[in-house]
Scaffold this motif. Structure first.
Motif, mmCIF file in Angstrom:
data_model
loop_
_atom_site.group_PDB
_atom_site.id
_atom_site.type_symbol
_atom_site.label_atom_id
_atom_site.label_comp_id
_atom_site.label_asym_id
_atom_site.label_seq_id
_atom_site.Cartn_x
_atom_site.Cartn_y
_atom_site.Cartn_z
ATOM 1 N N ALA A 125 -13.077 -6.754 6.564
ATOM 2 C CA ALA A 125 -13.621 -7.056 5.236
ATOM 3 C C ALA A 125 -14.815 -6.181 4.875
ATOM 4 C CB ALA A 125 -14.003 -8.532 5.156
ATOM 5 N N LEU A 126 -15.711 -5.937 5.842
ATOM 6 C CA LEU A 126 -16.905 -5.137 5.549
ATOM 7 C C LEU A 126 -16.540 -3.697 5.222
ATOM 8 C CD1 LEU A 126 -19.964 -5.047 5.370
ATOM 9 C CD2 LEU A 126 -20.036 -4.517 7.827
ATOM 10 N N LEU A 127 -15.628 -3.117 6.013
ATOM 11 C CA LEU A 127 -15.204 -1.746 5.751
ATOM 12 C C LEU A 127 -14.450 -1.658 4.428
ATOM 13 C CD1 LEU A 127 -15.003 1.166 6.627
ATOM 14 C CD2 LEU A 127 -12.979 0.579 7.991
ATOM 15 N N LYS A 128 -13.657 -2.682 4.132
ATOM 16 C CA LYS A 128 -12.928 -2.699 2.862
ATOM 17 C C LYS A 128 -13.903 -2.733 1.685
ATOM 18 C CE LYS A 128 -9.156 -5.036 2.637
ATOM 19 N NZ LYS A 128 -8.136 -6.129 2.563
ATOM 20 N N LEU A 129 -14.941 -3.548 1.796
ATOM 21 C CA LEU A 129 -15.941 -3.626 0.728
ATOM 22 C C LEU A 129 -16.630 -2.276 0.550
ATOM 23 C CD1 LEU A 129 -17.575 -5.259 -1.345
ATOM 24 C CD2 LEU A 129 -19.115 -5.918 0.533
ATOM 25 N N LEU A 130 -16.956 -1.612 1.656
ATOM 26 C CA LEU A 130 -17.596 -0.305 1.577
ATOM 27 C C LEU A 130 -16.678 0.712 0.912
ATOM 28 C CD1 LEU A 130 -19.996 1.514 2.301
ATOM 29 C CD2 LEU A 130 -18.906 1.925 4.528
ATOM 30 N N MET A 131 -15.403 0.709 1.297
ATOM 31 C CA MET A 131 -14.438 1.637 0.702
ATOM 32 C C MET A 131 -14.297 1.393 -0.798
ATOM 33 S SD MET A 131 -11.430 1.564 3.600
ATOM 34 C CE MET A 131 -10.305 2.470 2.545
ATOM 35 N N VAL A 132 -14.155 0.137 -1.180
ATOM 36 C CA VAL A 132 -13.992 -0.202 -2.592
ATOM 37 C C VAL A 132 -15.229 0.196 -3.382
ATOM 38 C CG1 VAL A 132 -13.806 -2.121 -4.212
ATOM 39 C CG2 VAL A 132 -12.314 -2.048 -2.206
ATOM 40 N N THR A 133 -16.405 -0.055 -2.815
ATOM 41 C CA THR A 133 -17.652 0.279 -3.508
ATOM 42 C C THR A 133 -17.771 1.780 -3.738
ATOM 43 O OG1 THR A 133 -18.763 -1.652 -2.535
ATOM 44 C CG2 THR A 133 -20.161 0.102 -3.420
ATOM 45 N N LEU A 134 -17.558 2.558 -2.685
ATOM 46 C CA LEU A 134 -17.719 4.005 -2.802
ATOM 47 C C LEU A 134 -16.667 4.622 -3.723
ATOM 48 C CD1 LEU A 134 -18.591 4.942 0.899
ATOM 49 C CD2 LEU A 134 -20.146 4.744 -1.064
ATOM 50 N N LEU A 135 -15.413 4.191 -3.581
ATOM 51 C CA LEU A 135 -14.357 4.730 -4.442
ATOM 52 C C LEU A 135 -14.576 4.341 -5.900
ATOM 53 C CD1 LEU A 135 -11.172 4.214 -2.231
ATOM 54 C CD2 LEU A 135 -12.102 6.403 -3.026
ATOM 55 N N SER A 136 -14.993 3.118 -6.130
ATOM 56 C CA SER A 136 -15.244 2.669 -7.505
ATOM 57 C C SER A 136 -16.381 3.452 -8.137
ATOM 58 C CB SER A 136 -15.562 1.165 -7.527
ATOM 59 O OG SER A 136 -14.482 0.397 -7.053
ATOM 60 N N LEU A 137 -17.461 3.657 -7.370
ATOM 61 C CA LEU A 137 -18.597 4.429 -7.887
ATOM 62 C C LEU A 137 -18.201 5.867 -8.154
ATOM 63 C CD1 LEU A 137 -21.525 3.072 -5.686
ATOM 64 C CD2 LEU A 137 -21.210 2.734 -8.143
ATOM 65 N N LEU A 138 -17.413 6.447 -7.256
ATOM 66 C CA LEU A 138 -16.986 7.832 -7.444
ATOM 67 C C LEU A 138 -16.140 7.982 -8.707
ATOM 68 C CD1 LEU A 138 -16.624 10.771 -6.519
ATOM 69 C CD2 LEU A 138 -14.677 9.990 -5.127
ATOM 70 N N MET A 139 -15.156 7.116 -8.876
ATOM 71 C CA MET A 139 -14.268 7.225 -10.033
ATOM 72 C C MET A 139 -15.011 6.926 -11.327
ATOM 73 S SD MET A 139 -10.697 5.686 -8.498
ATOM 74 C CE MET A 139 -9.702 6.383 -9.827
ATOM 75 N N SER A 140 -15.907 5.959 -11.295
ATOM 76 C CA SER A 140 -16.660 5.643 -12.513
ATOM 77 C C SER A 140 -17.625 6.770 -12.871
ATOM 78 C CB SER A 140 -17.408 4.320 -12.351
ATOM 79 O OG SER A 140 -18.330 4.374 -11.284
ATOM 80 N N HIS A 141 -18.228 7.401 -11.848
ATOM 81 C CA HIS A 141 -19.123 8.540 -12.122
ATOM 82 C C HIS A 141 -18.348 9.698 -12.749
ATOM 83 C CE1 HIS A 141 -22.258 11.548 -11.698
ATOM 84 N NE2 HIS A 141 -21.357 12.339 -11.131
ATOM 85 N N LEU A 142 -17.199 10.031 -12.179
ATOM 86 C CA LEU A 142 -16.391 11.118 -12.727
ATOM 87 C C LEU A 142 -15.942 10.807 -14.148
ATOM 88 C CD1 LEU A 142 -14.215 11.979 -9.601
ATOM 89 C CD2 LEU A 142 -16.145 13.295 -10.520
ATOM 90 N N SER A 143 -15.548 9.556 -14.373
ATOM 91 C CA SER A 143 -15.123 9.158 -15.718
ATOM 92 C C SER A 143 -16.280 9.257 -16.710
ATOM 93 C CB SER A 143 -14.572 7.734 -15.685
ATOM 94 O OG SER A 143 -14.236 7.290 -16.984
ATOM 95 N N TYR A 144 -17.447 8.770 -16.310
ATOM 96 C CA TYR A 144 -18.614 8.804 -17.196
ATOM 97 C C TYR A 144 -19.054 10.242 -17.486
ATOM 98 C CZ TYR A 144 -23.459 8.224 -18.737
ATOM 99 O OH TYR A 144 -24.644 8.294 -19.442
ATOM 100 N N ARG A 145 -19.118 11.041 -16.411
ATOM 101 C CA ARG A 145 -19.644 12.402 -16.553
ATOM 102 C C ARG A 145 -18.700 13.314 -17.325
ATOM 103 N NH1 ARG A 145 -21.024 16.504 -17.730
ATOM 104 N NH2 ARG A 145 -22.235 18.117 -16.660
ATOM 105 N N TYR A 146 -17.414 13.237 -17.026
ATOM 106 C CA TYR A 146 -16.488 14.230 -17.572
ATOM 107 C C TYR A 146 -15.604 13.701 -18.708
ATOM 108 C CZ TYR A 146 -17.957 16.892 -13.540
ATOM 109 O OH TYR A 146 -18.718 17.561 -12.618
ATOM 110 N N ILE A 147 -15.504 12.401 -18.850
ATOM 111 C CA ILE A 147 -14.689 11.847 -19.944
ATOM 112 C C ILE A 147 -15.581 11.204 -21.006
ATOM 113 C CG2 ILE A 147 -12.772 10.337 -20.570
ATOM 114 C CD1 ILE A 147 -12.018 12.597 -18.648
ATOM 115 N N GLU A 148 -16.331 10.192 -20.625
ATOM 116 C CA GLU A 148 -17.149 9.470 -21.610
ATOM 117 C C GLU A 148 -18.150 10.396 -22.294
ATOM 118 O OE1 GLU A 148 -18.754 5.546 -20.774
ATOM 119 O OE2 GLU A 148 -17.662 5.541 -18.870
ATOM 120 N N GLN A 149 -18.972 11.086 -21.518
ATOM 121 C CA GLN A 149 -20.017 11.916 -22.125
ATOM 122 C C GLN A 149 -19.431 13.068 -22.926
ATOM 123 O OE1 GLN A 149 -22.681 12.874 -18.753
ATOM 124 N NE2 GLN A 149 -24.157 11.514 -19.721
ATOM 125 N N THR A 150 -18.352 13.654 -22.427
ATOM 126 C CA THR A 150 -17.739 14.778 -23.130
ATOM 127 C C THR A 150 -17.218 14.355 -24.492
ATOM 128 O OG1 THR A 150 -17.102 15.842 -21.048
ATOM 129 C CG2 THR A 150 -15.892 16.494 -23.040
#
Length: 349
Positions: free
Chosen positions: A314-339
């Motif tokens: 469970a702990l590793l799963k939470l870490l994976m979900v957190t990091l992947l979610s942050l990565l995808m949201s950052h890419l979306s915000y930086r390159y899609i939303e802001q653009t």
């Protein structure tokens, strides 16, 4: 003191971060202790407050409000990131072997996903219903299909406008009470009152009411920023969470939380204190700014991780979900939303 100028308030981004954190951890398996539904309610309140604040600023500067520009801003703000999210979701579903229907895709882009989810079922038996998360976007868009016209019609008569808002808040509360106690939860579709526009849009309207009150009657701001008013709001918020009776939760809870936020919001956003300082920390503000994409992607990532790596602890799963979610949201915000928001501003210049 006037509190409606159009400059960006960092604490509002901080509150968005709190909202998405509540939603994220609730969905990540902590729903028994983290109130994810409250996170959505806070999102709605912030949306109503911010958009009313911007409308008021435009009205005061020009004596009018450009409805065409309003809808163009909404289009460039929401649709590009949503489109990419849907494409990625459908691709992952196809890879996993999940089927999907064009009707549910249509419900996302024509903003009726909330009612689609109530009266039908989103696809996703393997990756858990990634498009279902868009229900809250539908509630917001239904509200903003109507609100600009109401704003233009009545903002020059603020007392009447606030009276109309108050009447709508009471009417929606009465409607929920009728559905829950008159018809009965056993006879309503699942999530009927939680996700339907006609039973949740008042959470946006409470934010509108506060924005209009502070703008048109600024002498109320100092009264609302007193700690005893904040304490009253905090008590109401606690009450809304400790009462676990389902009928209360599906009827009065949303109104109690709306009032609680009404009383807490000025201290959190406009006062200088430890709470507002926390909301303005750089990382907290950043989370608030990427919160739209994070809201979309965290649910997809949760489903994908649960499908492809089901046996991880469970702990590793939470870490994976957190990091992947942050990565995808950052890419979306930086390159899609802001653009695309920048493109929209150029087109409207």
């Amino acid at each position: 003191m006037s509190v409606h100028p159009s400059n960006r308030l960092q604490a509002l981004d901080g509150l968005r971060a709190v909202s998405i954190a509540l939603v994220f951890f609730s969905h990540a398996g902590f729903g028994h202790v983290v109130p994810g539904g409250l996170g959505v309610t806070i999102f709605f309140f912030i949306s109503g407050f911010i958009i009313s604040r911007l409308m008021l600023s435009e009205w005061d500067a020009s004596g009018t409000m450009n409805i065409r520009h309003f809808y163009m801003r909404r289009l460039f703000r929401l649709t590009p990131a949503l489109l990419v999210f849907v494409v990625i979701s459908l691709a992952l579903m196809a890879i996993a072997g999940d089927d999907w229907k064009w009707a549910e895709v249509g419900s996302v882009f024509f903003y009726y996903a909330n009612y689609y989810g109530i009266y039908s079922t989103f696809s996703g038996g393997l990756i858990k219903q990634p498009l279902a998360i868009t229900w809250s976007l539908a509630v917001e868009e239904h509200f903003y299909f109507v609100f600009p016209f109401l704003f233009i019609s009545f903002i020059s008569l603020p007392k009447r406008f606030l009276a109309i808002i108050s009447a709508c808040l009471v009417a929606m509360l009465c409607w929920r009470i009728y559905l829950v106690y008159g018809i009965g939860l056993d006879h309503l579709p699942h999530y009927r009152t939680y996700t339907a526009t006609d039973t949740r849009a008042d959470s946006i309207l409470y934010g509108v009411a506060l924005s209009v009150l502070l703008s048109r009657y600024p002498h109320f701001s100092s009264a609302l920023m007193r700690w005893r008013v904040f304490a009253l709001g905090l008590a109401l918020m606690a009450l809304s969470m400790v009462i676990r009776v389902e009928e209360f939760r599906e009827s009065l809870r949303y109104s109690v939380q709306g009032l609680a936020l009404f009383f807490m919001f000025p201290t959190l956003v406009f006062s200088k204190n430890y709470l507002s300082d926390f909301l303005q920390w750089r990382f907290v503000v950043y989370l608030g700014r990427v919160s739209y994409s994070l809201y979309l992607y965290h649910w997809l990532v949760l489903g994908a991780v649960a499908y492809w790596v089901p046996e991880v602890n469970a702990l590793l799963k939470l870490l994976m979900v957190t990091l992947l979610s942050l990565l995808m949201s950052h890419l979306s915000y930086r390159y899609i939303e802001q653009t695309f928001q920048a493109l929209g501003r150029k087109l409207m210049a």
